[in-house]
Motif scaffolding. Structure first.
Motif, mmCIF file in Angstrom:
data_model
loop_
_atom_site.group_PDB
_atom_site.id
_atom_site.type_symbol
_atom_site.label_atom_id
_atom_site.label_comp_id
_atom_site.label_asym_id
_atom_site.label_seq_id
_atom_site.Cartn_x
_atom_site.Cartn_y
_atom_site.Cartn_z
ATOM 1 N N ASP A 133 0.834 -1.207 0.000
ATOM 2 C CA ASP A 133 0.000 0.000 0.000
ATOM 3 C C ASP A 133 0.869 1.258 0.000
ATOM 4 O OD1 ASP A 133 -2.436 -1.371 -0.028
ATOM 5 O OD2 ASP A 133 -2.535 -1.457 2.164
ATOM 6 N N ARG A 134 1.931 1.250 0.791
ATOM 7 C CA ARG A 134 2.841 2.406 0.828
ATOM 8 C C ARG A 134 3.540 2.577 -0.523
ATOM 9 N NH1 ARG A 134 3.414 0.401 5.981
ATOM 10 N NH2 ARG A 134 5.278 -0.790 5.469
ATOM 11 N N GLN A 143 1.026 3.872 -3.070
ATOM 12 C CA GLN A 143 0.761 5.286 -2.819
ATOM 13 C C GLN A 143 1.905 6.145 -3.360
ATOM 14 O OE1 GLN A 143 0.105 6.278 1.302
ATOM 15 N NE2 GLN A 143 -0.219 8.421 0.859
ATOM 16 N N GLU A 152 1.545 8.817 -6.384
ATOM 17 C CA GLU A 152 1.926 10.221 -6.185
ATOM 18 C C GLU A 152 2.946 10.666 -7.228
ATOM 19 O OE1 GLU A 152 3.210 10.322 -2.105
ATOM 20 O OE2 GLU A 152 1.137 10.264 -1.351
#
Length: 159
Positions: free
Chosen positions: A5-6, A9, A13
């Protein structure tokens, strides 16, 4: 939040910044591919590098794809002094159809707890039509072979 998930993300971004640079209202799969190529994650970097792809090579291929698409519509970049795309003040926040398609391919093929960076690359490379396959072909990259390398890397991870 899981490690994937990190990672996702971070890639979204960075993909948003790539889309902003292109003047795109949405984050598309090719923006995510540029973000993956710019990232320091070793597995995806090694696989892309084995096909001669880094961020600049992908950017160059995308530029050639854009020029060829315009040419197919009868527009020559050499004949016109086209302005650079308008950069928006804020990076786009929405995923476009090609990026959503890549994520959908992941969700339908793998359990979330098993996902890693190489899975995201696979989801992008599995597209049969669109900007990414056209750009890879123009770069002389055999998409089927590259996808097979990604699958082998996933198999090696599971072994």
């Amino acid at each position: 939040m899981s490690a994937f998930d990190r990672y996702l993300q971070t890639i979204i971004e960075q993909g948003a910044r790539e889309a902003q640079e292109d003047g795109s209202p949405t984050i598309e799969a090719h923006h995510l591919l540029l973000a993956i190529a710019a990232d320091q994650e070793s597995g995806t970097r090694r696989i892309l590098g084995s096909a001669g792809l880094d961020r600049q090579a992908i950017r160059d291929a995308l530029d050639r794809e854009y020029e060829q698409s315009l040419s197919a519509a009868g527009v020559s970049l050499a004949a016109f002094d086209l302005p650079r795309p308008n950069r928006t003040l804020e990076p786009p926040a929405r995923l476009g159809a090609s990026a959503r398609g890549a994520l959908d391919r992941l969700a339908s093929a793998f359990r979330k707890k098993d996902l890693g960076p190489v899975h995201l690359l696979l989801g992008i490379l599995q597209a049969q039509v669109g900007t990414v396959p056209r750009a890879l072909a123009l770069a002389g990259v055999d998409q089927a072979d590259l996808t097979a390398r990604v699958r082998r890397a996933l198999t090696d991870q599971d072994a």
